[in-house]
Design an enzyme around this catalytic site. Sequence first.
Site, PDB file in Angstrom:
ATOM      1  N   THR A 175       0.817  -1.221   0.000  1.00  0.00           N
ATOM      2  CA  THR A 175       0.000   0.000   0.000  1.00  0.00           C
ATOM      3  C   THR A 175       0.853   1.275   0.000  1.00  0.00           C
ATOM      4  O   THR A 175       0.311   2.371  -0.059  1.00  0.00           O
ATOM      5  CB  THR A 175      -0.912   0.026   1.247  1.00  0.00           C
ATOM      6  OG1 THR A 175      -0.073  -0.210   2.393  1.00  0.00           O
ATOM      7  CG2 THR A 175      -2.000  -1.026   1.186  1.00  0.00           C
ATOM      8  N   GLY A 176       2.169   1.130   0.055  1.00  0.00           N
ATOM      9  CA  GLY A 176       3.051   2.305   0.146  1.00  0.00           C
ATOM     10  C   GLY A 176       3.443   2.846  -1.220  1.00  0.00           C
ATOM     11  O   GLY A 176       3.097   2.279  -2.266  1.00  0.00           O
ATOM     12  N   VAL A 219       6.397   2.985  -2.721  1.00  0.00           N
ATOM     13  CA  VAL A 219       7.244   2.085  -3.526  1.00  0.00           C
ATOM     14  C   VAL A 219       6.496   0.794  -3.857  1.00  0.00           C
ATOM     15  O   VAL A 219       6.531   0.307  -4.995  1.00  0.00           O
ATOM     16  CB  VAL A 219       8.573   1.780  -2.793  1.00  0.00           C
ATOM     17  CG1 VAL A 219       9.363   0.709  -3.518  1.00  0.00           C
ATOM     18  CG2 VAL A 219       9.413   3.051  -2.672  1.00  0.00           C
ATOM     19  N   ARG A 247      21.621  -4.147   3.505  1.00  0.00           N
ATOM     20  CA  ARG A 247      22.485  -3.765   2.379  1.00  0.00           C
ATOM     21  C   ARG A 247      23.972  -3.986   2.617  1.00  0.00           C
ATOM     22  O   ARG A 247      24.699  -4.367   1.707  1.00  0.00           O
ATOM     23  CB  ARG A 247      22.259  -2.290   2.037  1.00  0.00           C
ATOM     24  CG  ARG A 247      20.922  -2.025   1.391  1.00  0.00           C
ATOM     25  CD  ARG A 247      20.805  -0.554   1.058  1.00  0.00           C
ATOM     26  NE  ARG A 247      19.451  -0.230   0.671  1.00  0.00           N
ATOM     27  CZ  ARG A 247      18.894   0.961   0.866  1.00  0.00           C
ATOM     28  NH1 ARG A 247      19.587   1.933   1.437  1.00  0.00           N
ATOM     29  NH2 ARG A 247      17.671   1.190   0.475  1.00  0.00           N
ATOM     30  N   CYS A 306      18.148   4.724  -3.184  1.00  0.00           N
ATOM     31  CA  CYS A 306      17.721   5.346  -4.454  1.00  0.00           C
ATOM     32  C   CYS A 306      18.794   6.266  -5.052  1.00  0.00           C
ATOM     33  O   CYS A 306      19.065   6.217  -6.256  1.00  0.00           O
ATOM     34  CB  CYS A 306      16.416   6.106  -4.246  1.00  0.00           C
ATOM     35  SG  CYS A 306      16.384   7.057  -2.720  1.00  0.00           S
ATOM     36  N   SER A 318       9.017  11.956  -2.221  1.00  0.00           N
ATOM     37  CA  SER A 318       8.439  10.602  -2.319  1.00  0.00           C
ATOM     38  C   SER A 318       9.377   9.556  -1.733  1.00  0.00           C
ATOM     39  O   SER A 318       8.919   8.478  -1.338  1.00  0.00           O
ATOM     40  CB  SER A 318       8.092  10.264  -3.770  1.00  0.00           C
ATOM     41  OG  SER A 318       9.205  10.509  -4.598  1.00  0.00           O
ATOM     42  N   ARG A 374      17.069  17.345   0.877  1.00  0.00           N
ATOM     43  CA  ARG A 374      15.657  17.133   0.501  1.00  0.00           C
ATOM     44  C   ARG A 374      15.122  18.433  -0.087  1.00  0.00           C
ATOM     45  O   ARG A 374      15.334  19.508   0.495  1.00  0.00           O
ATOM     46  CB  ARG A 374      14.850  16.762   1.756  1.00  0.00           C
ATOM     47  CG  ARG A 374      13.451  16.323   1.452  1.00  0.00           C
ATOM     48  CD  ARG A 374      13.346  14.954   0.844  1.00  0.00           C
ATOM     49  NE  ARG A 374      13.766  13.905   1.760  1.00  0.00           N
ATOM     50  CZ  ARG A 374      13.983  12.644   1.396  1.00  0.00           C
ATOM     51  NH1 ARG A 374      13.833  12.253   0.139  1.00  0.00           N
ATOM     52  NH2 ARG A 374      14.359  11.746   2.285  1.00  0.00           N
ATOM     53  N   HIS A 401      14.987  12.173  -8.114  1.00  0.00           N
ATOM     54  CA  HIS A 401      16.141  12.771  -7.445  1.00  0.00           C
ATOM     55  C   HIS A 401      17.097  13.330  -8.515  1.00  0.00           C
ATOM     56  O   HIS A 401      17.281  12.703  -9.567  1.00  0.00           O
ATOM     57  CB  HIS A 401      16.931  11.721  -6.652  1.00  0.00           C
ATOM     58  CG  HIS A 401      16.218  11.170  -5.455  1.00  0.00           C
ATOM     59  ND1 HIS A 401      15.059  11.691  -4.935  1.00  0.00           N
ATOM     60  CD2 HIS A 401      16.550  10.113  -4.658  1.00  0.00           C
ATOM     61  CE1 HIS A 401      14.702  10.988  -3.867  1.00  0.00           C
ATOM     62  NE2 HIS A 401      15.574  10.023  -3.684  1.00  0.00           N
TER      63      HIS A 401
HETATM   64  P1  A2P Z   1       0.223   0.484   5.743  1.00  0.00           P
HETATM   65  O1  A2P Z   1      -0.226   1.250   4.526  1.00  0.00           O
HETATM   66  O2  A2P Z   1      -0.753  -0.540   6.188  1.00  0.00           O
HETATM   67  O3  A2P Z   1       0.755   1.366   6.848  1.00  0.00           O
HETATM   68  P2  A2P Z   1       5.338   4.341   2.644  1.00  0.00           P
HETATM   69  O4  A2P Z   1       6.826   4.141   2.471  1.00  0.00           O
HETATM   70  O5  A2P Z   1       4.685   4.951   1.456  1.00  0.00           O
HETATM   71  O6  A2P Z   1       5.054   5.068   3.928  1.00  0.00           O
HETATM   72  O7  A2P Z   1       4.726   2.875   2.792  1.00  0.00           O
HETATM   73  C1  A2P Z   1       5.125   1.949   3.772  1.00  0.00           C
HETATM   74  C2  A2P Z   1       4.496   0.593   3.497  1.00  0.00           C
HETATM   75  O8  A2P Z   1       4.944  -0.299   4.519  1.00  0.00           O
HETATM   76  C3  A2P Z   1       2.986   0.597   3.580  1.00  0.00           C
HETATM   77  O9  A2P Z   1       2.474  -0.374   2.692  1.00  0.00           O
HETATM   78  C4  A2P Z   1       2.741   0.198   5.018  1.00  0.00           C
HETATM   79  O10 A2P Z   1       1.486  -0.409   5.255  1.00  0.00           O
HETATM   80  C5  A2P Z   1       3.830  -0.850   5.192  1.00  0.00           C
HETATM   81  N1  A2P Z   1       4.156  -1.065   6.593  1.00  0.00           N
HETATM   82  C6  A2P Z   1       4.602  -0.156   7.481  1.00  0.00           C
HETATM   83  N2  A2P Z   1       4.796  -0.730   8.698  1.00  0.00           N
HETATM   84  C7  A2P Z   1       4.446  -2.028   8.574  1.00  0.00           C
HETATM   85  C8  A2P Z   1       4.415  -3.149   9.462  1.00  0.00           C
HETATM   86  N3  A2P Z   1       4.799  -3.043  10.725  1.00  0.00           N
HETATM   87  N4  A2P Z   1       3.977  -4.341   8.973  1.00  0.00           N
HETATM   88  C9  A2P Z   1       3.617  -4.436   7.681  1.00  0.00           C
HETATM   89  N5  A2P Z   1       3.626  -3.421   6.781  1.00  0.00           N
HETATM   90  C10 A2P Z   1       4.039  -2.235   7.215  1.00  0.00           C
END
Ligand code: A2P
Length: 340
Positions: free
Chosen positions: A14-15, A17, A102, A133, A163, A239, A246
């Site tokens: 859902t994030g 990336v 890494r 990145c 981003s 930033r 970038h």
């Molecule tokens: P969620 O959307 O449920 O918080 P971004 O880098 O855009 O902030 O996205 C981070 C991604 O990592 C999102 O999909 C977020 O899910 C997920 N995430 C963050 N913390 C956890 C966790 N503890 N367990 C699983 N997924 C996580």
Amino acid sequence: MSKKSFNVAVAGATGAVGNQMIACLEERNFPVNTVRFLASSKSAGKHLTFRGKPVIVEELTENSFQHMDIALFSAGGSTSEKFAPAAAKSGCVVIDNSSAWRMDPQVPLVVPEVNAHAVAGYTRKGIIANPNCSTIQMVVALNPIHRKFGIKRIVVSTYQAVSGTGQKAIVELTQQTEALLRQQTPENKVYPHRIAFNCLPHIDVFLDNGYTKEEMKMVNETRKIMEDDTIRITATTVRVPVFYSHSESINIETRLPATPDDICKLLSDAPGVKVVDDVKTNTYPMPIDAAGQDLTFVGRIRQDDSVANAINMWVVADNIRKGAATNAVQIAEILSTNYL
Ligand code: A2P
């Protein structure tokens, strides 16, 4: 003998990336059998789509990786530290976008245009790391020069898009910009200072040596990927209020003399690079043009007359695409074609 199709998990689906990882798997026609989209408990039950079909997001747990062949991780360093070993234990190869693994000598750190051969090392821990990145676009542009002319020293300053910090920073820049244009007081939640109409010489945490962790990632990861610890590197990472892509001002000193023309010709044929350099027509790489693209764009190639054998250049790439998602999916392609 390579399998025909693969079960692929995306952790952090859902994030910012994760979203592009899904898009890259679709666009590049990665041979997917089944997908599993994983995120935190707050996203469990949400719908995403893959190839036009709905996929329900599941909560990431240690059991998420059973029967999976490849897991693309972009859910933060602590999530990777905790769950990547569990995924690897289930027999799934992890391609991890966080900085957690890494610099582990057992874990390959791969940019396909530079060190695709290193993928073979995945067998040691079942984990392959996707580099930072800013490092990815720098080594794509510099590796061909290093192989031909030998790079002694790199001085790099970055202009990094929000981003890279994730979805919440994209929202913050939007909201702060809107607030300021309405003459309201903007709120800072993500960064220690306002990012709208500002520049922050501060990416990731400060270390005891006065540099930021992001700056030291560029130093250490570049040496690991280019397989040369003798290159002297110094970085300043900044930033800037840009959403995607970038930009980097890079100064290099080479062992053998090279003219801007030599560099231009060499990079014109280099994998993953596009030279965009015609100052007569005001043509040079810009974040607005690189956004959504997978290439690394190089321009403003010119001699640095202040020291022998030195060149300046300007390098731009989409940090979410080549700087993260595309690079991870390219690694998955090498893995699936040659090793699984
Ligand atoms: P969620 O959307 O449920 O918080 P971004 O880098 O855009 O902030 O996205 C981070 C991604 O990592 C999102 O999909 C977020 O899910 C997920 N995430 C963050 N913390 C956890 C966790 N503890 N367990 C699983 N997924 C996580």
